[in-house]
Design a protein around this motif. Structure first.
Motif: not given
Length: 275
Positions: A147-171
């Motif tokens: 039990a506890g907190n799990y940090t998951l990361e989602f990463t875009l399958a295709t690299a985004p345009p410059p200046g745009c984030p490629a990934a994000n996380t959630v707990v």
């Protein structure tokens, strides 16, 4: 009263890239009028239910609609607003469910929280212990994991345009299942005057549970069973079988767990007379 959530809205974080306004009332259908609650993020403007997210940080924001209709209990429903940087691919992750580390409520489909873009998931951080949680395809599975907190990361399958984030996380929070342990059975004499502490007859049980009389039990004599203290006294009762339930409350979505302690009382044997 009833509340139906009709939609989850997507708006832009700036009017330069698209619509940034939303009327929360357009997202629900309620049988009775209610009130909205929730905090506007920094940069947003307006008064609930009308919000303009122009200037707000991209992210997922939740607002709650509550209907009070006495004597009925209040009813609430959440509406999720996905505020995107519409000049970039979407990496906003919706709120995940809370899980229980058991085989019933220990997994969920990641596609239900995934941004509106193809991508891949991985576990960045997890509580120590085995068996480990894992991701298989779109399934996050923490069944029987620590039990506890799990940090998951989602990463875009295709690299985004410059200046745009490629990934994000959630707990993702995984609660420990309740454990009422294993109850034992004992046999006593009706003349036994000792206080019987029922928890002494539990093996590997969580503390803090509650005691009650099982529906299949004989009824104890007056003042011989204290459910608050979990104490039973044999003396004063007739020969019978008494069944006591020990229940540990689960933390949502984990269910409550119950085990039983069985005490069988037998009459004192009497000595025969010699001839």
């Amino acid at each position: 009263p009833t509340i139906d959530v009709l939609n989850t809205a997507i708006v832009c974080s700036t009017t330069a890239d698209g619509n940034s306004e939303i009327d929360l009332d357009s997202l629900i259908a309620a049988s009775t009028s209610g009130v909205w609650s929730g905090s506007l993020p920094s940069g947003a403007s307006g008064t609930l239910p009308n919000i303009d997210f122009d200037g707000a940080l991209p992210g997922v924001y939740t607002f709650t609609y509550t209907v009070n209709s006495p004597p009925c209990a209040p009813v609430s429903a959440d509406v999720v607003i996905n505020v995107q940087n519409c000049a970039c691919p979407d990496v906003n992750i919706l709120p995940p469910p809370i899980l229980c580390a058991n085989s019933v409520n220990g997994s969920f489909d990641l596609s239900t929280i995934q941004p509106n873009e193809p991508g891949n998931w991985k576990i960045l951080a997890a509580p120590f212990g085995l068996p480990a949680a894992f991701i298989a395809g779109q399934l996050f599975d923490a069944s029987n994991a620590p039990a506890g907190n799990y940090t998951l990361e989602f990463t875009l399958a295709t690299a985004p345009p410059p200046g745009c984030p490629a990934a994000n996380t959630v707990v993702v929070t995984v609660n420990a299942p309740a454990n009422a342990g294993t109850g034992q059975s004992i046999v006593l004499c009706t003349t036994d005057s000792n206080l019987i502490i029922l928890t002494d007859f539990l093996v590997d049980a969580d503390a803090g549970g509650t005691w009650s009389l099982n529906s299949g039990s004989a009824n104890p004599a007056t003042d011989t069973f204290d459910p608050v203290l979990g104490i039973f006294v044999a003396q004063g009762n007739i020969p019978s079988t008494f069944i006591f339930d020990y229940t540990v409350a689960g933390t949502t979505p984990c269910p409550n767990q119950t085990t039983t302690v069985t005490i069988t009382l037998e009459a004192q044997a009497s000595a025969g007379s010699g001839g």
